[in-house]
Design a protein around this motif. Structure first.
Motif, PDB file in Angstrom:
ATOM      1  N   SER A  84       0.838  -1.204   0.000  1.00  0.00           N
ATOM      2  CA  SER A  84       0.000   0.000   0.000  1.00  0.00           C
ATOM      3  C   SER A  84       0.875   1.256   0.000  1.00  0.00           C
ATOM      4  O   SER A  84       2.063   1.210   0.345  1.00  0.00           O
ATOM      5  N   CYS A  85       0.281   2.364  -0.346  1.00  0.00           N
ATOM      6  CA  CYS A  85       0.984   3.645  -0.348  1.00  0.00           C
ATOM      7  C   CYS A  85       1.452   3.993   1.063  1.00  0.00           C
ATOM      8  O   CYS A  85       2.576   4.440   1.267  1.00  0.00           O
ATOM      9  N   THR A  86       0.609   3.756   2.046  1.00  0.00           N
ATOM     10  CA  THR A  86       0.974   4.048   3.439  1.00  0.00           C
ATOM     11  C   THR A  86       2.174   3.220   3.870  1.00  0.00           C
ATOM     12  O   THR A  86       3.146   3.740   4.418  1.00  0.00           O
ATOM     13  N   SER A  87       2.128   1.923   3.617  1.00  0.00           N
ATOM     14  CA  SER A  87       3.240   1.057   4.034  1.00  0.00           C
ATOM     15  C   SER A  87       4.506   1.366   3.255  1.00  0.00           C
ATOM     16  O   SER A  87       5.607   1.318   3.814  1.00  0.00           O
ATOM     17  N   LEU A  88       4.392   1.703   1.977  1.00  0.00           N
ATOM     18  CA  LEU A  88       5.555   2.093   1.187  1.00  0.00           C
ATOM     19  C   LEU A  88       6.267   3.276   1.842  1.00  0.00           C
ATOM     20  O   LEU A  88       7.485   3.251   2.036  1.00  0.00           O
ATOM     21  N   ASN A  89       5.508   4.295   2.190  1.00  0.00           N
ATOM     22  CA  ASN A  89       6.117   5.507   2.740  1.00  0.00           C
ATOM     23  C   ASN A  89       6.653   5.287   4.149  1.00  0.00           C
ATOM     24  O   ASN A  89       7.694   5.833   4.506  1.00  0.00           O
ATOM     25  N   LYS A  90       5.980   4.480   4.956  1.00  0.00           N
ATOM     26  CA  LYS A  90       6.507   4.167   6.283  1.00  0.00           C
ATOM     27  C   LYS A  90       7.804   3.375   6.158  1.00  0.00           C
ATOM     28  O   LYS A  90       8.797   3.682   6.824  1.00  0.00           O
ATOM     29  N   GLY A 125      -0.135   7.936  -5.746  1.00  0.00           N
ATOM     30  CA  GLY A 125       1.205   7.844  -6.316  1.00  0.00           C
ATOM     31  C   GLY A 125       1.816   9.187  -6.649  1.00  0.00           C
ATOM     32  O   GLY A 125       3.034   9.303  -6.790  1.00  0.00           O
ATOM     33  N   SER A 126       0.999  10.230  -6.763  1.00  0.00           N
ATOM     34  CA  SER A 126       1.493  11.573  -7.060  1.00  0.00           C
ATOM     35  C   SER A 126       2.074  12.268  -5.837  1.00  0.00           C
ATOM     36  O   SER A 126       2.739  13.303  -5.974  1.00  0.00           O
ATOM     37  N   ALA A 131       7.845   8.848  -4.596  1.00  0.00           N
ATOM     38  CA  ALA A 131       9.075   8.739  -5.397  1.00  0.00           C
ATOM     39  C   ALA A 131      10.301   8.643  -4.492  1.00  0.00           C
ATOM     40  O   ALA A 131      11.228   7.865  -4.764  1.00  0.00           O
ATOM     41  N   ARG A 132      10.318   9.407  -3.398  1.00  0.00           N
ATOM     42  CA  ARG A 132      11.443   9.339  -2.460  1.00  0.00           C
ATOM     43  C   ARG A 132      11.526   7.962  -1.804  1.00  0.00           C
ATOM     44  O   ARG A 132      12.612   7.385  -1.688  1.00  0.00           O
ATOM     45  N   LEU A 137      14.184   2.795  -1.026  1.00  0.00           N
ATOM     46  CA  LEU A 137      14.125   1.335  -0.915  1.00  0.00           C
ATOM     47  C   LEU A 137      14.988   0.666  -1.980  1.00  0.00           C
ATOM     48  O   LEU A 137      15.683  -0.313  -1.695  1.00  0.00           O
ATOM     49  N   ARG A 138      14.962   1.182  -3.184  1.00  0.00           N
ATOM     50  CA  ARG A 138      15.821   0.624  -4.233  1.00  0.00           C
ATOM     51  C   ARG A 138      17.295   0.770  -3.858  1.00  0.00           C
ATOM     52  O   ARG A 138      18.094  -0.136  -4.116  1.00  0.00           O
TER      53      ARG A 138
END
Length: 181
Positions: A84-90, A125-126, A131-132, A137-138
């Motif tokens: 999810s977007c939330t988990s990605l950013n956390k 996603g915007s 993006a950060r 993570l990459r």
């Protein structure tokens, strides 16, 4: 020797079909352990027994208590899908306030191959943090399958969670780890 995959699912639409992802992983020879974020676990609360019967393992969504034995075998690879977007950013910010995020935050730095495939809409996603977080993570070695390489964000209220490309995510994990021995 059987390979162990931790399939980690967040509260995003395709988690309603996580049993499909488990089945595909098992068909590829993975002993699949399912870890859900606490919100995702609520979606399956009345049917957790089905998932446990399918995987042969306890479905985890909370950290264990001090002194408790690990309930799951050691992972050979981890797949976070849907992310999810939330988990990605956390996760990108280093916040490991759930078992799901704690496992992958640590796993990638212990040399466990980690693949993630997001599922969120174009408006989410915007958000500049997305993006950060992906770049961070990459840089840590996470294989993130977004855009043309995995899941393309959908228009708001236009997602099709039943057609989530589990096979692309699992193929990517297989490429990282190699065929079963």
């Amino acid at each position: 020797m059987t390979r162990v995959l931790y399939l980690i699912a967040c509260a995003a639409g395709p988690t309603e079909y996580v049993d499909k992802g488990v089945g595909l992983a098992q068909a590829q020879g993975w002993d699949t352990c399912l870890i859900l974020t606490p919100s995702a676990a609520r979606w399956w609360e009345s049917r957790l027994g089905e998932l446990e019967a399918l995987t042969g393992h306890r479905v985890r969504s909370q950290y264990k208590l001090p002194g408790e034995r690990d309930a799951l075998p050691k992972a050979d690879a981890m797949l976070v899908a849907p992310l999810s977007c939330t988990s990605l950013n956390k996760w990108g910010a280093g916040i490991a306030d759930t078992l799901a995020l704690g496992l992958v935050s640590e796993g990638v730095h212990l040399g466990v191959p980690v693949v993630a495939m997001p599922y969120f809409n174009q408006a989410q996603g915007s958000q500049p943090a997305v993006a950060r977080s992906i770049a961070d993570l990459r840089a840590q070695g996470v294989v993130l399958l977004d855009g043309q390489d995995g899941y393309e964000s959908h228009p708001p209220k236009g997602g099709k969670p039943a057609s989530f490309p589990w096979h692309l995510a699992l193929d990517s994990v297989g490429c990282l780890v190699g065929p079963p021995v």
